[in-house]
Design an enzyme around this catalytic site. Structure first.
Site, PDB file in Angstrom:
ATOM      1  N   ASP A  10       0.877  -1.346   0.047  1.00  0.00           N
ATOM      2  CA  ASP A  10       0.112   0.081  -0.084  1.00  0.00           C
ATOM      3  C   ASP A  10       0.878   1.340   0.091  1.00  0.00           C
ATOM      4  O   ASP A  10       0.469   2.236   0.619  1.00  0.00           O
ATOM      5  CB  ASP A  10      -0.956   0.102   1.251  1.00  0.00           C
ATOM      6  CG  ASP A  10      -1.944  -1.249   1.072  1.00  0.00           C
ATOM      7  OD1 ASP A  10      -2.085  -2.125   0.381  1.00  0.00           O
ATOM      8  OD2 ASP A  10      -2.773  -1.213   2.051  1.00  0.00           O
TER       9      ASP A  10
ATOM     10  N   ASP B  12      -4.660  -0.682  -1.673  1.00  0.00           N
ATOM     11  CA  ASP B  12      -6.110  -0.499  -1.101  1.00  0.00           C
ATOM     12  C   ASP B  12      -6.889   0.149  -2.284  1.00  0.00           C
ATOM     13  O   ASP B  12      -6.419   1.149  -2.894  1.00  0.00           O
ATOM     14  CB  ASP B  12      -5.795   0.561   0.113  1.00  0.00           C
ATOM     15  CG  ASP B  12      -6.357  -0.126   1.328  1.00  0.00           C
ATOM     16  OD1 ASP B  12      -6.790  -1.240   1.395  1.00  0.00           O
ATOM     17  OD2 ASP B  12      -6.628   0.967   2.168  1.00  0.00           O
TER      18      ASP B  12
ATOM     19  N   HIS C  55     -17.760   2.916   1.190  1.00  0.00           N
ATOM     20  CA  HIS C  55     -16.822   1.703   1.817  1.00  0.00           C
ATOM     21  C   HIS C  55     -17.508   1.865   3.315  1.00  0.00           C
ATOM     22  O   HIS C  55     -17.491   3.007   3.844  1.00  0.00           O
ATOM     23  CB  HIS C  55     -15.473   1.566   1.956  1.00  0.00           C
ATOM     24  CG  HIS C  55     -15.162   0.357   2.172  1.00  0.00           C
ATOM     25  ND1 HIS C  55     -14.764  -0.090   3.379  1.00  0.00           N
ATOM     26  CD2 HIS C  55     -14.889  -0.847   1.179  1.00  0.00           C
ATOM     27  CE1 HIS C  55     -14.458  -1.140   3.633  1.00  0.00           C
ATOM     28  NE2 HIS C  55     -14.613  -1.868   2.183  1.00  0.00           N
TER      29      HIS C  55
ATOM     30  N   LYS D 120      -7.141  -4.711  -2.755  1.00  0.00           N
ATOM     31  CA  LYS D 120      -7.987  -5.371  -1.882  1.00  0.00           C
ATOM     32  C   LYS D 120      -8.929  -4.266  -1.257  1.00  0.00           C
ATOM     33  O   LYS D 120      -8.753  -2.902  -1.332  1.00  0.00           O
ATOM     34  CB  LYS D 120      -7.079  -5.734  -0.760  1.00  0.00           C
ATOM     35  CG  LYS D 120      -6.032  -4.700   0.106  1.00  0.00           C
ATOM     36  CD  LYS D 120      -5.119  -5.510   0.956  1.00  0.00           C
ATOM     37  CE  LYS D 120      -4.027  -4.454   1.284  1.00  0.00           C
ATOM     38  NZ  LYS D 120      -4.676  -3.213   2.189  1.00  0.00           N
TER      39      LYS D 120
ATOM     40  N   CYS E  70      -1.900  -2.798   7.879  1.00  0.00           N
ATOM     41  CA  CYS E  70      -1.773  -3.715   6.599  1.00  0.00           C
ATOM     42  C   CYS E  70      -0.658  -4.648   6.464  1.00  0.00           C
ATOM     43  O   CYS E  70      -0.661  -5.838   6.162  1.00  0.00           O
ATOM     44  CB  CYS E  70      -2.180  -3.004   5.489  1.00  0.00           C
ATOM     45  SG  CYS E  70      -3.751  -2.100   5.235  1.00  0.00           S
TER      46      CYS E  70
END
Length: 204
Positions: free
Chosen positions: A13, A51, A57, A111, A156
């Site tokens: 990321d 990401d 979301h 992801k 992450c």
């Protein structure tokens, strides 16, 4: 360093929104990019994660009226930190930082695109059950050893590394090529968690 097909570098990321000036900036997030680019030269197999959230979301504070960024809520899969809107699909914030070398990557794994569930780990969504497919890809390539770098150490990177260790990979994390958010002691907790899973902690 001999480039082994059995080793992979996993770069987590390194995106504009996680770097200074971004929506969810990790302090010093862009300081690690030159080192990560140099490290890539020692690996024949490189994975990038990205990401990649829909605009509405469920992990965004903006999706929860009356809630603020960094509040904690209960989701069906457990505790969830609410984040500022970040890494929205197709946005400049979701793009890899311009200084990151991406041409060497064998695989770019996106992801967090399921609106209902966050996804810190490169291997599973936050229900710890829904797989991303990364394990199968690595097994098919004969990879047994993984080195994790990137953003952020305590989210992450941590969850990706711990899941990799649980899956039986030999796992290292190079802290000199990671940076942390450190939310309410989350960095210390992450380091304890990684060491408890026999992850090799380098660069500290």
């Amino acid at each position: 360093m001999e480039r082994s097909q059995h080793n992979a570098l996993v770069i987590i990321d390194v995106q504009n929104d996680f770097c200074p000036g971004g929506a969810l900036a990790v302090p010093g997030g862009d300081d690690i990019i030159a080192r990560i680019n140099m490290m890539q030269q020692s690996y024949s197999r490189i994975i990038l994660t990205q990401d990649w959230h829909p605009a509405d979301h469920s992990s965004f504070a903006s999706s929860h009226p009356g809630k603020a960024a960094y509040d904690m809520v209960q989701m069906p899969y457990g505790d969830q930190v609410l984040w500022p809107d970040h890494c929205v699909q197709g946005s400049d914030g979701a793009a890899f930082h311009g200084a990151l070398e991406t041409d060497r990557a064998d695989l770019i794994l996106r992801k967090g695109s399921n609106r209902q569930i966050d996804s810190y780990s490169a291997f599973f969504e936050n229900d710890h059950h829904t797989a991303t497919g990364l394990e199968g890809y690595l097994r098919d390539k004969g990879v047994v050893s993984l080195l994790f770098v990137g953003l952020a150490t305590d989210f992450c990177v941590r969850y990706s590394a711990v899941d990799a260790a649980k899956l039986g990979f030999d796992v290292s994390v190079d802290l000199s090529a990671c940076r942390a958010i450190d939310l309410n002691g989350s960095l210390a907790e992450a380091l304890d968690d990684m060491q408890a899973h026999d992850i090799h902690i380098l660069g500290h």
